[in-house]
Design a protein around this motif. Structure first.
Motif, PDB file in Angstrom:
ATOM      1  N   ARG A   1       0.825  -1.215   0.000  1.00 13.55           N
ATOM      2  CA  ARG A   1       0.000   0.000   0.000  1.00 13.55           C
ATOM      3  C   ARG A   1       0.858   1.263   0.000  1.00 13.55           C
ATOM      4  O   ARG A   1       0.577   2.219  -0.726  1.00 13.55           O
ATOM      5  CB  ARG A   1      -0.924  -0.009   1.228  1.00 13.55           C
ATOM      6  N   PHE A   2       1.886   1.271   0.840  1.00 12.00           N
ATOM      7  CA  PHE A   2       2.737   2.460   0.959  1.00 12.00           C
ATOM      8  C   PHE A   2       3.455   2.748  -0.357  1.00 12.00           C
ATOM      9  O   PHE A   2       3.475   3.878  -0.844  1.00 12.00           O
ATOM     10  CB  PHE A   2       3.754   2.249   2.087  1.00 12.00           C
ATOM     11  N   LEU A   3       4.034   1.725  -0.956  1.00  9.23           N
ATOM     12  CA  LEU A   3       4.782   1.919  -2.197  1.00  9.23           C
ATOM     13  C   LEU A   3       3.856   2.245  -3.371  1.00  9.23           C
ATOM     14  O   LEU A   3       4.258   2.949  -4.298  1.00  9.23           O
ATOM     15  CB  LEU A   3       5.627   0.677  -2.490  1.00  9.23           C
ATOM     16  N   ARG A   4       2.632   1.760  -3.308  1.00  7.35           N
ATOM     17  CA  ARG A   4       1.660   2.114  -4.347  1.00  7.35           C
ATOM     18  C   ARG A   4       1.306   3.601  -4.268  1.00  7.35           C
ATOM     19  O   ARG A   4       1.110   4.262  -5.284  1.00  7.35           O
ATOM     20  CB  ARG A   4       0.403   1.259  -4.173  1.00  7.35           C
ATOM     21  N   LEU A   5       1.253   4.132  -3.056  1.00  3.46           N
ATOM     22  CA  LEU A   5       0.955   5.557  -2.863  1.00  3.46           C
ATOM     23  C   LEU A   5       2.143   6.445  -3.228  1.00  3.46           C
ATOM     24  O   LEU A   5       2.006   7.454  -3.908  1.00  3.46           O
ATOM     25  CB  LEU A   5       0.570   5.815  -1.401  1.00  3.46           C
ATOM     26  N   VAL A   6       3.320   6.075  -2.776  1.00  2.00           N
ATOM     27  CA  VAL A   6       4.505   6.927  -2.935  1.00  2.00           C
ATOM     28  C   VAL A   6       5.107   6.814  -4.337  1.00  2.00           C
ATOM     29  O   VAL A   6       5.596   7.807  -4.893  1.00  2.00           O
ATOM     30  CB  VAL A   6       5.567   6.567  -1.867  1.00  2.00           C
TER      31      VAL A   6
ATOM     32  N   PHE B   1      16.839  -2.399   7.825  1.00  3.05           N
ATOM     33  CA  PHE B   1      16.652  -3.535   6.921  1.00  3.05           C
ATOM     34  C   PHE B   1      15.193  -3.996   7.033  1.00  3.05           C
ATOM     35  O   PHE B   1      14.876  -4.897   7.807  1.00  3.05           O
ATOM     36  CB  PHE B   1      17.620  -4.672   7.276  1.00  3.05           C
ATOM     37  N   TRP B   2      14.319  -3.363   6.269  1.00  2.00           N
ATOM     38  CA  TRP B   2      12.869  -3.612   6.317  1.00  2.00           C
ATOM     39  C   TRP B   2      12.546  -4.700   5.294  1.00  2.00           C
ATOM     40  O   TRP B   2      12.409  -4.431   4.102  1.00  2.00           O
ATOM     41  CB  TRP B   2      12.107  -2.332   6.014  1.00  2.00           C
ATOM     42  N   SER B   3      12.380  -5.912   5.758  1.00  2.00           N
ATOM     43  CA  SER B   3      12.317  -7.073   4.876  1.00  2.00           C
ATOM     44  C   SER B   3      11.220  -6.977   3.817  1.00  2.00           C
ATOM     45  O   SER B   3      11.485  -7.158   2.622  1.00  2.00           O
ATOM     46  CB  SER B   3      12.110  -8.343   5.713  1.00  2.00           C
ATOM     47  N   ASN B   4       9.982  -6.705   4.219  1.00  2.00           N
ATOM     48  CA  ASN B   4       8.883  -6.675   3.247  1.00  2.00           C
ATOM     49  C   ASN B   4       9.047  -5.524   2.256  1.00  2.00           C
ATOM     50  O   ASN B   4       8.854  -5.698   1.051  1.00  2.00           O
ATOM     51  CB  ASN B   4       7.542  -6.578   3.974  1.00  2.00           C
ATOM     52  N   PHE B   5       9.392  -4.368   2.754  1.00  2.00           N
ATOM     53  CA  PHE B   5       9.614  -3.231   1.866  1.00  2.00           C
ATOM     54  C   PHE B   5      10.714  -3.534   0.853  1.00  2.00           C
ATOM     55  O   PHE B   5      10.584  -3.255  -0.344  1.00  2.00           O
ATOM     56  CB  PHE B   5       9.979  -1.984   2.675  1.00  2.00           C
ATOM     57  N   LEU B   6      11.818  -4.097   1.338  1.00  2.00           N
ATOM     58  CA  LEU B   6      12.960  -4.340   0.469  1.00  2.00           C
ATOM     59  C   LEU B   6      12.649  -5.394  -0.597  1.00  2.00           C
ATOM     60  O   LEU B   6      13.035  -5.244  -1.770  1.00  2.00           O
ATOM     61  CB  LEU B   6      14.172  -4.756   1.305  1.00  2.00           C
ATOM     62  N   HIS B   7      11.947  -6.447  -0.222  1.00  2.00           N
ATOM     63  CA  HIS B   7      11.629  -7.481  -1.202  1.00  2.00           C
ATOM     64  C   HIS B   7      10.676  -6.951  -2.281  1.00  2.00           C
ATOM     65  O   HIS B   7      10.822  -7.285  -3.467  1.00  2.00           O
ATOM     66  CB  HIS B   7      11.021  -8.700  -0.506  1.00  2.00           C
ATOM     67  N   ILE B   8       9.734  -6.102  -1.884  1.00  2.00           N
ATOM     68  CA  ILE B   8       8.803  -5.555  -2.876  1.00  2.00           C
ATOM     69  C   ILE B   8       9.486  -4.528  -3.766  1.00  2.00           C
ATOM     70  O   ILE B   8       9.244  -4.468  -4.975  1.00  2.00           O
ATOM     71  CB  ILE B   8       7.558  -4.977  -2.168  1.00  2.00           C
ATOM     72  N   LEU B   9      10.378  -3.707  -3.188  1.00  2.00           N
ATOM     73  CA  LEU B   9      11.156  -2.770  -4.003  1.00  2.00           C
ATOM     74  C   LEU B   9      11.980  -3.521  -5.050  1.00  2.00           C
ATOM     75  O   LEU B   9      12.060  -3.109  -6.217  1.00  2.00           O
ATOM     76  CB  LEU B   9      12.074  -1.932  -3.107  1.00  2.00           C
TER      77      LEU B   9
END
Length: 331
Positions: free
Chosen positions: A20-25, A37-45
């Motif tokens: 959701r955050f990356l879809r907005l930003v 080291f934010w695992s979910n954020f990094l894997h989606i990026l």
């Protein structure tokens, strides 16, 4: 912050939050600083092919990434496009798990504290406390010109174990003034500090005036946002936390060309280790350590100045990491 359009907290690192955050930003690139080291954020990026950089990161051999049982944890590191690390040891450790896109650039915090120094706030209360004279009119200016500044010991981000040491010393030594910015400014902690001080005229920053501060022995900073500017008014700095979870920011003090003292829990802080090696930083373990060190600084002006100059030179010598990062990033 100049140049920022939006400043916000990142949501908790769940897969749905990250999506959701990356879809907005919709970032075109992402930067994570030091230990982030934010695992979910990094894997989606990574999945979305968004260039992602780790800046000022530093690694140690005892971290889980480099253990035989830490291979799954190490996968999060492989999501980064490139690492900009602080030292060669970090580069070696990353290469040992197959990560080759690594540059040793140093720590961008050195650039940041130099920038903060340039933008330091003028604090009339602290100035009056140091000079012993308040006001900016011609009479006050004339008095300041003929009045030598007091020597000031600045304690930044202090905790009770720190305060028990330096307050005990300055209760017995009347020549220097004491400026304290405790890490916790709750009333209970401030009352504890006041109970330790003996035969001192004490004022609190939010409850005093330059006229009162000029006559005080101790100034307590009981608000946030002044610490980095406050060091400008000191001669020796003490950084708290070294008798607890770890020392706080030593660079904010060292950049003002003053020696920096801290407790024993400093081994994992590379900037503290650098200050120790440079001769601009000093570790204490006991009251006796502090007493001997401060006695030397109070009685030997040359030693005090040399230690301060070494601290400032250490910070200046390690600046430039920001430019090295930007030169490698494809904007």
């Amino acid at each position: 912050y100049e140049g920022a359009d939006i400043i916000c907290y990142m949501p908790v690192d769940t897969r749905l939050n990250a999506i959701r955050f990356l879809r907005l930003v919709r970032p075109v690139m992402a930067f994570f600083i030091k230990y982030e080291f934010w695992s979910n954020f990094l894997h989606i990026l990574k999945h979305r092919n968004i260039p992602t950089y780790s800046v000022s990161s530093i690694f140690r051999e005892d971290q889980v990434f480099f253990k035989w049982y830490g291979r799954s944890y190490a996968n999060v590191l492989k999501c980064f496009t490139r690492f900009f690390v602080q030292n060669e040891e970090s580069k070696r450790l990353l290469e040992s798990i197959g990560i080759k896109d690594v540059d040793v650039v140093g720590d961008t915090r050195f650039d940041r504290v130099l920038q903060i120094k340039q933008a330091a706030k003028h604090l009339p209360i602290c100035e009056a406390f140091r000079s012993g004279v308040a006001g900016s009119d011609s009479a006050a200016s004339s008095e300041k010109a003929s009045h030598p500044d007091y020597k000031v010991f600045v304690a930044g981000s202090s905790w009770p174990p720190d305060e028990e040491i330096f307050i005990r010393f300055f209760n017995e030594h009347k020549d220097w003034r004491l400026l304290i910015a405790p890490h916790v400014i709750a009333e209970e902690h401030l009352k504890l500090i006041l109970s330790l001080l003996k035969d001192k005229k004490v004022v609190r920053y939010t409850q005093t005036t330059p006229e009162e501060a000029a006559k005080a022995d101790v100034l307590i900073i009981d608000c946030f946002g002044l610490l980095s500017s406050m060091y400008n008014y000191g001669d020796v700095a003490y950084i708290g936390g070294g008798f607890g979870v770890g020392i706080h920011n030593t660079l904010e003090a060292a950049v003002w060309n003053m020696p920096v003292i801290f407790g024993p829990n400093n081994k994992k802080f590379q900037e503290a280790q650098g200050l120790l090696k440079s001769g601009g930083g000093f570790e204490i373990n006991t009251y006796e350590d502090f007493e001997g060190l401060m006695s030397s600084m109070m009685n030997d002006a040359a030693f005090l100045k040399q230690a301060g100059d070494k601290a400032g030179a250490f910070v200046a010598s390690l600046s430039g990491a920001t430019g090295k990062v930007l030169a490698k990033v494809k904007l």
